[in-house]
Design a protein around this motif. Structure first.
Motif, short mmCIF file in Angstrom:
data_model
loop_
_atom_site.label_atom_id
_atom_site.label_comp_id
_atom_site.label_asym_id
_atom_site.label_seq_id
_atom_site.Cartn_x
_atom_site.Cartn_y
_atom_site.Cartn_z
N ALA A 76 0.99 -1.15 0.03
CA ALA A 76 -0.13 0.14 -0.02
C ALA A 76 0.80 1.25 0.02
N GLY A 77 1.97 1.09 0.67
CA GLY A 77 2.78 2.22 0.83
C GLY A 77 3.69 2.60 -0.57
N VAL A 78 3.81 1.57 -1.32
CA VAL A 78 4.30 1.81 -2.68
C VAL A 78 3.40 2.32 -3.67
N MET A 79 2.19 1.94 -3.60
CA MET A 79 1.11 2.49 -4.45
C MET A 79 0.85 3.92 -3.98
N ASP A 80 0.89 4.38 -2.66
CA ASP A 80 0.44 5.48 -2.27
C ASP A 80 1.85 6.56 -2.81
N THR A 81 2.92 5.90 -2.84
CA THR A 81 4.13 6.77 -3.36
C THR A 81 3.90 6.93 -4.77
N VAL A 82 3.43 5.82 -5.64
CA VAL A 82 3.42 6.22 -7.00
C VAL A 82 2.04 7.36 -7.19
N VAL A 83 1.33 7.13 -6.21
CA VAL A 83 0.35 8.35 -6.67
C VAL A 83 0.77 9.68 -6.28
N LEU A 85 3.81 10.61 -6.52
CA LEU A 85 4.83 11.08 -7.64
C LEU A 85 4.12 11.44 -8.97
N TRP A 86 2.94 10.43 -9.23
CA TRP A 86 2.10 10.92 -10.47
C TRP A 86 1.59 12.28 -10.24
N THR A 87 1.05 12.45 -9.17
CA THR A 87 0.28 13.84 -9.01
C THR A 87 1.26 15.20 -9.02
N LEU A 88 2.46 14.88 -8.48
CA LEU A 88 3.57 15.84 -8.64
C LEU A 88 3.96 16.00 -10.25
N GLY A 89 4.05 14.96 -10.92
CA GLY A 89 4.41 14.69 -12.22
C GLY A 89 3.45 15.50 -13.14
N TYR A 90 2.08 15.46 -12.89
CA TYR A 90 0.93 16.08 -13.62
C TYR A 90 0.90 17.26 -13.36
N TRP A 91 1.14 17.94 -12.01
CA TRP A 91 1.16 19.25 -11.79
C TRP A 91 2.39 20.06 -12.44
N TRP A 92 3.63 19.31 -12.41
CA TRP A 92 4.85 19.97 -13.22
C TRP A 92 4.33 19.97 -14.61
N GLU A 93 3.92 18.80 -15.35
CA GLU A 93 3.63 19.01 -16.73
C GLU A 93 2.57 20.08 -17.05
N GLN A 94 1.30 20.17 -16.19
CA GLN A 94 0.60 21.19 -16.24
C GLN A 94 1.12 22.79 -16.21
N LYS A 95 2.09 22.89 -15.56
CA LYS A 95 2.88 24.07 -15.40
C LYS A 95 3.60 24.23 -16.58
N ARG A 96 4.41 23.39 -17.11
CA ARG A 96 5.22 23.52 -18.14
C ARG A 96 4.08 23.77 -19.56
N ALA A 97 3.07 23.17 -19.55
CA ALA A 97 2.13 23.34 -20.60
C ALA A 97 1.58 24.72 -20.56
N THR A 98 1.39 25.09 -19.28
CA THR A 98 1.07 26.74 -19.20
C THR A 98 1.93 27.56 -19.43
N ASP A 99 3.06 27.36 -19.13
CA ASP A 99 4.40 28.43 -19.40
C ASP A 99 4.65 28.34 -20.78
N ALA A 100 4.36 27.26 -21.64
CA ALA A 100 4.58 27.07 -23.06
C ALA A 100 3.54 28.01 -23.82
N ALA A 101 2.29 27.80 -23.23
CA ALA A 101 1.14 28.59 -23.93
C ALA A 101 1.32 29.85 -23.89
N MET A 102 1.82 30.30 -22.53
CA MET A 102 2.14 31.79 -22.25
C MET A 102 3.20 32.32 -23.08
N ALA A 103 4.40 31.51 -23.41
CA ALA A 103 5.22 32.19 -24.21
C ALA A 103 5.16 32.16 -25.60
N ILE A 104 3.90 31.38 -26.11
CA ILE A 104 3.67 31.42 -27.32
C ILE A 104 2.77 32.85 -27.76
N ARG A 105 1.98 33.22 -26.72
CA ARG A 105 1.19 34.33 -26.90
C ARG A 105 2.26 35.79 -26.89
#
Length: 105
Positions: A76-83, A85-105
Motif C-alpha cells: 500500500a505504501g508503494v502504491m501511495d508513493t506512486v500516486v 509522484l504521479w500527482t507531482l508529475g501531473y502538476w509539473w507537466e501542467q505548469k510546463r504546458a501553461t508556461d509554453a502557452a504563455m510563451a507562444i502568446r
C-alpha cells in the motif's frame, strides 16, 4: 477483507478506526473523482487532498519501517508513493504546458 487478503495481516479489532478511515478516504476519493469528470474546476483541490492524504500515509510508513507490524502495509505504501509522484508529475507537466502557452502568446 483487504487487510487479510492483500496485506496478509490479521484483522485486529483495536485497529478499526484505521480501517474505517481508509475505507472512507478511498470511497470519498472515488466520489470526488467522478464529480471531477463533470466539474473540471474541482480537479486541483481533489488532487491536492489526495496528495496530502497519500503523502501522510507514506510518511507514516517510512517513519515506522523498523516496526515488524508494518510489513503488510509496504505494498500500500508503494502504491501511495506512486500516486504522490504521479500527482507531482501531473502538476509539473501542467505548469510546463501553461508556461509554453504563455510563451507562444
Amino acid at each position: 477483507m483487504a487487510v487479510n487478503n492483500i496485506g496478509q495481516l490479521p484483522y485486529l479489532e483495536q485497529d478499526f478506526v484505521f480501517y474505517q478511515h481508509w475505507g472512507i478516504m478511498v470511497g470519498m476519493m472515488g466520489v470526488m473523482m467522478i464529480g471531477a469528470a463533470f466539474k473540471p474546476q474541482w480537479r486541483q483541490s481533489i488532487m491536492l487532498y489526495s496528495a496530502i492524504e497519500k503523502g501522510f500515509m507514506v510518511l507514516l510508513l517510512v517513519t515506522n519501517l523498523g516496526n515488524p507490524h508494518i510489513n503488510g502495509f509496504v505494498l500500500a505504501g508503494v502504491m501511495d508513493t506512486v500516486v504522490v509522484l504521479w500527482t507531482l508529475g501531473y502538476w509539473w507537466e501542467q505548469k510546463r504546458a501553461t508556461d509554453a502557452a504563455m510563451a507562444i502568446r
